[in-house]
Motif scaffolding. Sequence first.
Motif, PDB file in Angstrom:
ATOM      1  N   ARG A   1     -17.788 -11.951  16.976  1.00 44.03           N
ATOM      2  CA  ARG A   1     -17.248 -11.979  15.625  1.00 44.03           C
ATOM      3  C   ARG A   1     -15.861 -11.358  15.643  1.00 44.03           C
ATOM      4  N   ARG A   2     -14.928 -12.029  14.986  1.00 43.72           N
ATOM      5  CA  ARG A   2     -13.557 -11.540  14.962  1.00 43.72           C
ATOM      6  C   ARG A   2     -13.417 -10.382  13.980  1.00 43.72           C
ATOM      7  N   ASN A   3     -12.509  -9.475  14.306  1.00 47.35           N
ATOM      8  CA  ASN A   3     -12.207  -8.381  13.402  1.00 47.35           C
ATOM      9  C   ASN A   3     -11.255  -8.892  12.336  1.00 47.35           C
ATOM     10  N   ARG A   4     -11.674  -8.883  11.082  1.00 52.71           N
ATOM     11  CA  ARG A   4     -10.866  -9.387   9.978  1.00 52.71           C
ATOM     12  C   ARG A   4     -10.386  -8.249   9.087  1.00 52.71           C
ATOM     13  N   TYR A   5     -10.211  -7.051   9.686  1.00 50.26           N
ATOM     14  CA  TYR A   5      -9.714  -5.885   8.952  1.00 50.26           C
ATOM     15  C   TYR A   5      -8.499  -5.332   9.676  1.00 50.26           C
ATOM     16  N   GLN A   6      -7.433  -5.089   8.946  1.00 52.73           N
ATOM     17  CA  GLN A   6      -6.208  -4.536   9.505  1.00 52.73           C
ATOM     18  C   GLN A   6      -6.116  -3.069   9.090  1.00 52.73           C
ATOM     19  N   ALA A   7      -6.177  -2.168  10.065  1.00 52.21           N
ATOM     20  CA  ALA A   7      -6.137  -0.732   9.775  1.00 52.21           C
ATOM     21  C   ALA A   7      -4.734  -0.285   9.361  1.00 52.21           C
ATOM     22  N   ASN A   8      -3.704  -0.920   9.885  1.00 55.78           N
ATOM     23  CA  ASN A   8      -2.330  -0.568   9.555  1.00 55.78           C
ATOM     24  C   ASN A   8      -1.982  -1.170   8.196  1.00 55.78           C
ATOM     25  N   GLN A   9      -1.925  -0.350   7.169  1.00 56.13           N
ATOM     26  CA  GLN A   9      -1.684  -0.830   5.813  1.00 56.13           C
ATOM     27  C   GLN A   9      -0.255  -1.317   5.579  1.00 56.13           C
ATOM     28  N   ASN A  10       0.645  -1.110   6.551  1.00 53.15           N
ATOM     29  CA  ASN A  10       2.017  -1.616   6.442  1.00 53.15           C
ATOM     30  C   ASN A  10       2.157  -2.998   7.078  1.00 53.15           C
ATOM     31  N   ALA A  11       1.078  -3.519   7.647  1.00 52.44           N
ATOM     32  CA  ALA A  11       1.084  -4.830   8.289  1.00 52.44           C
ATOM     33  C   ALA A  11       0.504  -5.868   7.324  1.00 52.44           C
ATOM     34  N   LEU A  13      -2.229  -7.808   5.789  1.00 55.37           N
ATOM     35  CA  LEU A  13      -3.651  -7.469   5.670  1.00 55.37           C
ATOM     36  C   LEU A  13      -4.510  -8.720   5.798  1.00 55.37           C
ATOM     37  N   LEU A  14      -5.775  -8.526   6.096  1.00 59.64           N
ATOM     38  CA  LEU A  14      -6.687  -9.633   6.368  1.00 59.64           C
ATOM     39  C   LEU A  14      -7.827  -9.682   5.352  1.00 59.64           C
ATOM     40  N   ASP A  15      -8.750 -10.618   5.574  1.00 58.06           N
ATOM     41  CA  ASP A  15      -9.870 -10.869   4.654  1.00 58.06           C
ATOM     42  C   ASP A  15     -10.613  -9.608   4.248  1.00 58.06           C
ATOM     43  N   GLU A  16     -11.020  -8.850   5.240  1.00 56.61           N
ATOM     44  CA  GLU A  16     -11.832  -7.662   4.971  1.00 56.61           C
ATOM     45  C   GLU A  16     -11.057  -6.610   4.179  1.00 56.61           C
ATOM     46  N   ASN A  17      -9.737  -6.576   4.337  1.00 53.93           N
ATOM     47  CA  ASN A  17      -8.933  -5.655   3.535  1.00 53.93           C
ATOM     48  C   ASN A  17      -9.068  -5.985   2.052  1.00 53.93           C
ATOM     49  N   LEU A  18      -8.998  -7.282   1.717  1.00 53.61           N
ATOM     50  CA  LEU A  18      -9.147  -7.698   0.328  1.00 53.61           C
ATOM     51  C   LEU A  18     -10.535  -7.348  -0.188  1.00 53.61           C
ATOM     52  N   LEU A  19     -11.552  -7.589   0.609  1.00 50.62           N
ATOM     53  CA  LEU A  19     -12.920  -7.271   0.175  1.00 50.62           C
ATOM     54  C   LEU A  19     -13.099  -5.773  -0.051  1.00 50.62           C
ATOM     55  N   HIS A  20     -12.465  -4.950   0.781  1.00 56.08           N
ATOM     56  CA  HIS A  20     -12.531  -3.491   0.580  1.00 56.08           C
ATOM     57  C   HIS A  20     -11.835  -3.095  -0.718  1.00 56.08           C
ATOM     58  N   GLY A  25     -12.749  -1.390  -6.542  1.00 51.59           N
ATOM     59  CA  GLY A  25     -12.333  -1.552  -7.929  1.00 51.59           C
ATOM     60  C   GLY A  25     -10.908  -2.015  -8.120  1.00 51.59           C
ATOM     61  N   GLU A  26     -10.236  -2.423  -7.068  1.00 47.89           N
ATOM     62  CA  GLU A  26      -8.869  -2.943  -7.162  1.00 47.89           C
ATOM     63  C   GLU A  26      -8.933  -4.446  -7.397  1.00 47.89           C
ATOM     64  N   TRP A  27      -9.295  -4.834  -8.602  1.00 50.80           N
ATOM     65  CA  TRP A  27      -9.510  -6.244  -8.920  1.00 50.80           C
ATOM     66  C   TRP A  27      -8.195  -6.983  -9.083  1.00 50.80           C
ATOM     67  N   LEU A  28      -8.242  -8.292  -8.885  1.00 46.23           N
ATOM     68  CA  LEU A  28      -7.088  -9.165  -9.101  1.00 46.23           C
ATOM     69  C   LEU A  28      -7.278  -9.851 -10.455  1.00 46.23           C
ATOM     70  N   PHE A  29      -6.667  -9.274 -11.482  1.00 47.04           N
ATOM     71  CA  PHE A  29      -6.818  -9.804 -12.827  1.00 47.04           C
ATOM     72  C   PHE A  29      -5.753 -10.862 -13.092  1.00 47.04           C
ATOM     73  N   THR A  30      -6.160 -11.931 -13.763  1.00 51.89           N
ATOM     74  CA  THR A  30      -5.231 -12.983 -14.163  1.00 51.89           C
ATOM     75  C   THR A  30      -5.486 -13.333 -15.624  1.00 51.89           C
ATOM     76  N   LYS A  31      -4.459 -13.825 -16.258  1.00 51.56           N
ATOM     77  CA  LYS A  31      -4.619 -14.308 -17.624  1.00 51.56           C
ATOM     78  C   LYS A  31      -5.376 -15.630 -17.584  1.00 51.56           C
ATOM     79  N   GLU A  32      -5.941 -15.991 -18.731  1.00 47.48           N
ATOM     80  CA  GLU A  32      -6.760 -17.199 -18.815  1.00 47.48           C
ATOM     81  C   GLU A  32      -6.001 -18.443 -18.344  1.00 47.48           C
TER      82      GLU A  32
END
Length: 131
Positions: A1-11, A13-20, A25-32
Amino acid sequence: RRNRYQANQNAVLLDENLLHLLKDGEWLFTKEESKEILTMGVHNDTLMLRRNQIMDYSMLLGVDDTKKEIYVGIIDFMRAYDMKKQLEWVVKSSGIMGGRGQQPTVVDPTKYKERFRSAMNNYFLMIPDKA
C-alpha cells in the motif's frame, strides 16, 4: 500500500492529509451555487473519462487564503483500464498475491467514477445561500 500522507506541511499534500484535515474539523465549505457548479463539473468530467475507459485520476485542490477561494481540478487522467489493468484486478481480487478479503484499489472506470464523485461530494460541504 502506498503512503498517501505527506509529513512535510510545506510540500504538496496528499489524500491522507486532506482526510486528516476533515477529521480534525477543517471542512471545505462552499456556497450552494459553487457546490452545484463543482458537482456538475465533476459529473461531466468523470463521465467523459469513463466513456474513454480512463481510471486512476486525482483531484488537485488549491487554496488561496487571502481571497478565501478554492481551486479544484482533475489531474493524472492517463491510465486506461486496459487488459493489463483488468488482469491486475482479477489477480488482486482473487487473493493469489495476498490481500484476501480486501477490495483491490484497481477498479473499472464506472466504479472509479462513482467512487470519485462520492468522495468529491463528501469533501465539499454546502452552506445554503441566504434567501
